[in-house]
Design a protein around this motif. Sequence first.
Motif, mmCIF file in Angstrom:
data_model
loop_
_atom_site.group_PDB
_atom_site.id
_atom_site.type_symbol
_atom_site.label_atom_id
_atom_site.label_comp_id
_atom_site.label_asym_id
_atom_site.label_seq_id
_atom_site.Cartn_x
_atom_site.Cartn_y
_atom_site.Cartn_z
ATOM 1 N N ASN A 170 8.089 38.184 2.153
ATOM 2 C CA ASN A 170 6.900 37.458 1.685
ATOM 3 C C ASN A 170 6.790 36.066 2.299
ATOM 4 O OD1 ASN A 170 9.090 36.431 0.299
ATOM 5 N ND2 ASN A 170 7.912 35.982 -1.537
ATOM 6 N N SER A 176 17.978 21.042 -3.901
ATOM 7 C CA SER A 176 17.568 22.440 -3.945
ATOM 8 C C SER A 176 16.043 22.535 -3.977
ATOM 9 C CB SER A 176 18.176 23.129 -5.164
ATOM 10 O OG SER A 176 17.960 22.365 -6.322
ATOM 11 N N GLY A 177 15.522 23.500 -3.251
ATOM 12 C CA GLY A 177 14.081 23.676 -3.204
ATOM 13 C C GLY A 177 13.368 22.788 -2.209
ATOM 14 N N CYS A 178 14.107 22.077 -1.355
ATOM 15 C CA CYS A 178 13.434 21.183 -0.409
ATOM 16 C C CYS A 178 13.055 21.927 0.859
ATOM 17 C CB CYS A 178 14.295 19.979 -0.086
ATOM 18 S SG CYS A 178 15.708 20.360 0.954
ATOM 19 N N GLY A 179 13.445 23.185 1.002
ATOM 20 C CA GLY A 179 13.027 23.965 2.154
ATOM 21 C C GLY A 179 14.046 24.036 3.267
ATOM 22 N N ALA A 195 6.887 26.136 1.398
ATOM 23 C CA ALA A 195 8.305 25.774 1.389
ATOM 24 C C ALA A 195 8.640 24.758 2.470
ATOM 25 C CB ALA A 195 9.144 27.029 1.559
ATOM 26 N N TYR A 209 5.541 30.969 1.347
ATOM 27 C CA TYR A 209 5.895 32.227 0.686
ATOM 28 C C TYR A 209 4.713 32.682 -0.152
ATOM 29 C CZ TYR A 209 10.850 31.505 1.715
ATOM 30 O OH TYR A 209 12.049 31.339 2.336
ATOM 31 N N THR A 221 15.095 27.714 3.986
ATOM 32 C CA THR A 221 13.964 28.412 4.600
ATOM 33 C C THR A 221 13.859 28.055 6.081
ATOM 34 O OG1 THR A 221 12.793 28.330 2.519
ATOM 35 C CG2 THR A 221 11.474 28.731 4.480
ATOM 36 N N PRO A 254 12.368 36.175 4.566
ATOM 37 C CA PRO A 254 12.133 37.345 3.709
ATOM 38 C C PRO A 254 10.698 37.861 3.871
ATOM 39 C CG PRO A 254 12.333 35.336 2.402
ATOM 40 C CD PRO A 254 12.718 34.987 3.793
#
Lengths: 318, 306, 344
Positions: free
Chosen positions: A60, A42-45, A22, A13, A48, A58
């Motif tokens: 970006n 959370s945030g481990c991809g 990500a 991103y 995505t 998204p």
Amino acid sequence: MALLEVDNLSIGYQTRNGTFQAVDGVSFSLESGRSLGFVGESGCGKTTLGLALMGLLPPNGRIRQGSIRFEGEELVGLPEDRMRTIRWRKIAMVFQAAMNALNPVHRVADQVAEAIFTHEPALSREEVNTRVEGLFQLVGVPKDRMRDYPHQYSGGMKQRAVIAMALACRPRLIIADEPTTALDVIVQDQILEETKNLQQQFGISIIFISHDISIVADVCHDIGIMYAGQIVEYGAREEVFETPVHPYTRALLASYPTLNGTISRLKPIPGETPNLISPPPGCRFCDRCPGAGKTCVTARPSWVEISPRHKALCHSCS
Amino acid sequence: MERDGHKNKTRSPQLERFLEGWSIFVQNPLGKIGLTLLVCFGLMAACSFIPPLLDPMYDPMTGVDPLITRSVGPSSAHWLGTDFMGRDILSQLLAGARVAFMVGVSAAVMSILLGCAIGMFAGYMGRVVDTLLMRTADMIMVMPTLLVVLILSSLFGQLNIWTIVLIIALFRWPGVSRVIRAQTLSLKQRPFIEAAKVAGASHMRIIFMHIMPNVLPLAFLYMTFRVTSAIIIEAALAFLGFGDPGTVSWGMMLQWVWKTGHMFRAPYWLLPPGLCISLITLSFYMLGRAMDEVLDPRLRKEAEAE
Amino acid sequence: MKPTTDLILRLEKVTKTYRTKGGRFGQAGSRVVALNRISLDVRRGEIFGLVGESGSGKTTAGRLVVRLEEADAGEIFVAGTRVPELKGRRLKQFRRKVQMVFQDPYQSLNPQRSIFDTVSEPLVIHRMGNGAQRREAVAQALKSVGLSPPEDFFLRYPHQLSGGQRQRVAMARAMVLGPEFVVADEPTSMLDASISAQIFNILLHMRDKLGVTLLFITHSLAAARYLCDRIAVIYRGNLMEVGEAGEVIERPRHPYTQALLDALPRFGQCGAVRRYNTLLGAERPASQGVGCAFYSRCGVAQRLLCSTQAPSLRELAPGHRVACHYAEGPEAGTATTEACFYAT
């Protein structure tokens, strides 16, 4: 040939401070009719990854390298109009906040019918209606509730309707991103049972994304444990959960309260996840890992095969 | 445990948000143009006291060029010409900038303060207090400001510039208070307010320590829009002949043009104040729009990462 | 009526209803019963778990106890004082003893205030200590929740912290006054499992080392089993079952508790797992406020009794109380063996 093959996929991103990596070097393959679960915090991809498979990153977000092959066709770099014929018809998705996916001003049954019409315009009104009826029966929504508006549904029923919508075009693959997170346990159990039944009945492949190990263990044949954008352990569910080898998997399991057995003190994982704008050069788990050595800090780990159906991304797991 | 963290600079969120906001702000063409214009006007206002120092005849109000008895066009002594009695238009224009800032900013600050206090109070207290204050706000909001000021000034004769400022402030708070009240209502439900309550905080403490810092950015945004409207109202009043005769404002200048019948004969006199009024309101408006974008992430173009 | 001394919290027939706004023209708002005549005792020094699904009224119960809301009927005693009638100075004194940790750490800290300001605020409000003493107290509180060295956090702001760190700051704020009783309202539902474990262990530390009594509100039976001494299961505002945590989870008596246990994914379990099958396949019309709250989904219920008469809590084993007409009947369900995935 596998239904879906992902090879060395990396997604970044663009942010003000640099590229947020990500997903980094993720590879896996999924056979037709099997289910694969991705677990991670959370945030481990994991989300995505799901969006990338649908071609819905998204603005970006960008696939930096790697390939996604679906039925032998490369999806990375596919023009949007071609992607649109695959999305929903062949790969469908059940989103995290699926209850918001229904349009409040249309009847639920009409919305499902609309989804079918859009992708298969050749069908007649009657054919579509019978199919919608069949779908609602399949996901367990009573026939007399079909013509209701979304606000008349409970959370569980909305989720069922969304699953019916995902099934509307008889896709080969469904990506379910935390489909039961907002639901109560009893409803969650019913939806998970439904999902398993549907999968066996139609041989649909499922990619199941969740932060909850117990749910993924319940539904999926294969498990991928994700940490900081990478798959760190991958294999058949029995092997991954019976003999976890990666320190992160073990730590994750040790931090999870269970319902039987002796109550042993839970062991939290110390520290925080690394910053993915400038990730550490070596193993991404090294600064939280109890057994990390010098090589872990400096060199990228490579895959270690534990058994033909089980591998881990670790320096010291062999 | 938190090794990576504490090397981090410990900037306050106010400063950090300001820096982040600033970087978004300067990327925005509206913001840049608005700010540039504003700086120009600021310079004008700052320079306004220079001409009278050079020569008493450059005094915007009382200075009269002894050689000139009627309005003449630009010359080397009077770069923008003179008005009907030989006063220098440039020095009037510069003084007008100062007055515009004074009127705009002070009226805006007063109406924002009033609107903020009333909005927070109404939103936080709710029930009867809320209903009473908001109905009052509605009543004031529907009153045509200009008309009321006209009536007042015909009742009390000529109004002093500060009275005008005060009246503008008294009539322009309701819009702000509505917005602040809405913001307060949503803040009131936030758990950090409840946490303060459980800690034993008094109502005043909650309003001033917890709610106010969170509504101030919004209030500041509204201030720029209020400046615009205050300047326009003052100009309109002055043009209609209800301004403060002891003050040189751009509206006053326009009124002199009109009253002495120079409307279509002296463009060098008519255009500068007219343009200045348009441009200064435009610049505050653009500033506000750009700030809006900084404050409301939904207006930004890029999507957030996971 | 004086509550006995080893009880710190006592609820007596507490009822709370909310009025919803009328949906359409001319339609009066309907009443939603959040709590229906709840009676509970919490003993000093224990962690008491209140377990229920969303909308069960568990959060409302917590908010009533800390006086963020007022009950419609019933009595609430905390450490011998009647909570509903507290005002002014006595309410402020009460606030020193009873604190709360909220669910969402992203919402419960004021984004504009530094960690030191946030944690020291209760001290400022209650005018306790001078500057140096406050610094010491805040440092102590931050240390007790595992944020060390505490001085590093003083000048930071919530947005610079992770979710787990924020929740620990919120816990430090609750602890800084040295309260006797803390309500923890789903403190881990927004956090990842590995972080939740951290929070659980801090709660255990609070009980064991600081002697704090906790009301732990949760939707997770597994978390309740790990943390709590006793638990109460609540369903649509009604208490279903109260007892020792291990007893309730291993030998549940109420069909609703049994259904909850059935629904949890079989993870970390090996060998014979009992299934109770007490959940009705198709829902039947609910008993209109007179019968048992679980009647519409209960597979054990008999129409004649359960739809007309609300069961009251009865003690079936020492300390194990169940609100069901058929709780002592032959236990439903059969033992089935599930695959074993992972053993601790």
